[in-house]
Design a protein around this motif. Structure first.
Motif, mmCIF file in Angstrom:
data_model
loop_
_atom_site.group_PDB
_atom_site.id
_atom_site.type_symbol
_atom_site.label_atom_id
_atom_site.label_comp_id
_atom_site.label_asym_id
_atom_site.label_seq_id
_atom_site.Cartn_x
_atom_site.Cartn_y
_atom_site.Cartn_z
ATOM 1 N N TRP A 49 -53.257 -2.687 -40.433
ATOM 2 C CA TRP A 49 -53.763 -2.091 -39.196
ATOM 3 C C TRP A 49 -55.248 -1.775 -39.340
ATOM 4 C CZ3 TRP A 49 -50.786 -1.302 -34.841
ATOM 5 C CH2 TRP A 49 -49.416 -1.528 -34.994
ATOM 6 N N ASN A 50 -56.006 -2.075 -38.301
ATOM 7 C CA ASN A 50 -57.421 -1.735 -38.234
ATOM 8 C C ASN A 50 -57.551 -0.460 -37.405
ATOM 9 O OD1 ASN A 50 -60.235 -1.820 -38.264
ATOM 10 N ND2 ASN A 50 -60.310 -3.178 -36.484
ATOM 11 N N VAL A 51 -57.956 0.638 -38.041
ATOM 12 C CA VAL A 51 -58.115 1.907 -37.328
ATOM 13 C C VAL A 51 -59.402 1.836 -36.515
ATOM 14 C CG1 VAL A 51 -58.401 4.405 -37.568
ATOM 15 C CG2 VAL A 51 -56.814 3.175 -39.074
ATOM 16 N N THR A 52 -59.271 1.928 -35.181
ATOM 17 C CA THR A 52 -60.430 1.830 -34.287
ATOM 18 C C THR A 52 -60.942 3.192 -33.841
ATOM 19 O OG1 THR A 52 -58.998 1.603 -32.347
ATOM 20 C CG2 THR A 52 -59.709 -0.438 -33.440
ATOM 21 N N LYS A 53 -60.104 4.221 -34.024
ATOM 22 C CA LYS A 53 -60.514 5.574 -33.671
ATOM 23 C C LYS A 53 -59.738 6.556 -34.536
ATOM 24 C CE LYS A 53 -60.564 8.899 -29.875
ATOM 25 N NZ LYS A 53 -60.128 9.223 -28.534
ATOM 26 N N ASP A 54 -60.453 7.527 -35.066
ATOM 27 C CA ASP A 54 -59.826 8.608 -35.818
ATOM 28 C C ASP A 54 -60.694 9.837 -35.590
ATOM 29 O OD1 ASP A 54 -58.555 10.339 -37.515
ATOM 30 O OD2 ASP A 54 -58.769 9.102 -39.315
ATOM 31 N N GLU A 55 -60.460 10.469 -34.461
ATOM 32 C CA GLU A 55 -61.276 11.612 -34.056
ATOM 33 C C GLU A 55 -60.537 12.410 -32.995
ATOM 34 O OE1 GLU A 55 -64.146 9.473 -30.784
ATOM 35 O OE2 GLU A 55 -64.600 9.154 -32.900
ATOM 36 N N PRO A 56 -61.019 13.586 -32.683
ATOM 37 C CA PRO A 56 -60.352 14.384 -31.650
ATOM 38 C C PRO A 56 -60.385 13.690 -30.281
ATOM 39 C CG PRO A 56 -61.866 15.741 -32.922
ATOM 40 C CD PRO A 56 -62.117 14.320 -33.324
ATOM 41 N N THR A 57 -59.381 13.986 -29.480
ATOM 42 C CA THR A 57 -59.345 13.460 -28.118
ATOM 43 C C THR A 57 -60.489 14.059 -27.303
ATOM 44 O OG1 THR A 57 -57.900 15.245 -27.382
ATOM 45 C CG2 THR A 57 -56.831 13.209 -28.141
ATOM 46 N N ASN A 58 -60.776 13.438 -26.173
ATOM 47 C CA ASN A 58 -61.809 13.948 -25.272
ATOM 48 C C ASN A 58 -61.296 15.056 -24.364
ATOM 49 O OD1 ASN A 58 -63.849 12.293 -26.238
ATOM 50 N ND2 ASN A 58 -63.241 10.613 -24.891
ATOM 51 N N SER A 59 -60.067 15.467 -24.575
ATOM 52 C CA SER A 59 -59.474 16.521 -23.756
ATOM 53 C C SER A 59 -59.981 17.890 -24.197
ATOM 54 C CB SER A 59 -57.950 16.484 -23.876
ATOM 55 O OG SER A 59 -57.575 16.888 -25.172
ATOM 56 N N ARG A 60 -59.670 18.875 -23.417
ATOM 57 C CA ARG A 60 -60.030 20.251 -23.748
ATOM 58 C C ARG A 60 -59.382 20.694 -25.069
ATOM 59 N NH1 ARG A 60 -59.079 25.311 -19.685
ATOM 60 N NH2 ARG A 60 -58.297 26.586 -21.372
ATOM 61 N N ALA A 61 -58.188 20.182 -25.342
ATOM 62 C CA ALA A 61 -57.462 20.558 -26.557
ATOM 63 C C ALA A 61 -58.099 19.977 -27.824
ATOM 64 C CB ALA A 61 -56.013 20.101 -26.468
ATOM 65 N N ARG A 62 -58.801 18.848 -27.689
ATOM 66 C CA ARG A 62 -59.448 18.205 -28.835
ATOM 67 C C ARG A 62 -58.450 17.926 -29.966
ATOM 68 N NH1 ARG A 62 -63.866 15.933 -28.311
ATOM 69 N NH2 ARG A 62 -64.728 16.543 -30.302
ATOM 70 N N ASN A 63 -57.277 17.412 -29.585
ATOM 71 C CA ASN A 63 -56.238 17.107 -30.564
ATOM 72 C C ASN A 63 -56.652 15.932 -31.451
ATOM 73 O OD1 ASN A 63 -54.283 19.004 -29.755
ATOM 74 N ND2 ASN A 63 -53.664 17.687 -28.054
ATOM 75 N N PRO A 64 -56.277 15.965 -32.738
ATOM 76 C CA PRO A 64 -56.542 14.817 -33.611
ATOM 77 C C PRO A 64 -55.803 13.582 -33.086
ATOM 78 C CG PRO A 64 -55.899 16.742 -34.894
ATOM 79 C CD PRO A 64 -55.658 17.078 -33.457
#
Length: 158
Positions: free
Chosen positions: A94-109
């Motif tokens: 698998w190629n990880v294309t994103k590993d960061e908080p969401t753009n939501s208010r919660a900023r979930n991983p």
């Protein structure tokens, strides 16, 4: 008029939807194992969905989607589960294309990855509940690319 290939940017593989559902379920099972969590799991099996960009009626083209979550963890931790996934995805192609908080208010991983060969997509989000950790969960979406069904494939009632 645009062709299917023009709309998608690739030529869809021809696959039986039942076989592809099985493949997506296998991917989900691997991810579940990689998490090394003991808890409750929601969601059923993978299902046939509409490939909206080329076939709103699901007459010839489809995609497979499996949406599920794990919650009420009794063994392991959500943090360790996300770390395990980060490690195992690349090891499994698998190629990880994103590993960061969401753009939501919660900023979930959130981790987003695409399989190098099959081009399946996976989105994994840890819904943290800082005020109520008992209600935390990890949500998982596994999607195939748009596929062309085989002759006699029932894309509407799977």
């Amino acid at each position: 008029m645009d062709t299917v290939e023009d709309k998608l940017g690739y030529t869809p593989d021809v696959r039986n939807s039942a076989e592809e559902r099985g493949h997506v379920n296998e991917i989900s099972s691997k991810v579940r194992d990689w998490m090394a969590l003991s808890g409750e799991t929601s969601g059923g099996d993978a299902a046939v969905n509409t490939c909206h960009s080329v076939d709103d009626q699901r007459e010839k083209y489809y995609l497979i989607r499996h949406v599920w979550s794990i919650y009420d963890v009794r063994e392991g931790s959500y943090s360790d589960a996300m770390d395990n996934i980060r490690q195992r995805l690349p090891e499994d192609g698998w190629n990880v294309t994103k590993d960061e908080p969401t753009n939501s208010r919660a900023r979930n991983p959130q981790i987003v990855a695409v399989h190098e060969k099959s081009k399946h997509t996976i989105v994994i989000e840890w819904a943290q509940r800082k005020n109520d950790p008992k209600n935390e969960l990890i949500k998982v979406n596994v999607d195939s690319r748009c596929m062309q069904g085989t002759s006699g494939d029932d894309l509407g009632r799977s």
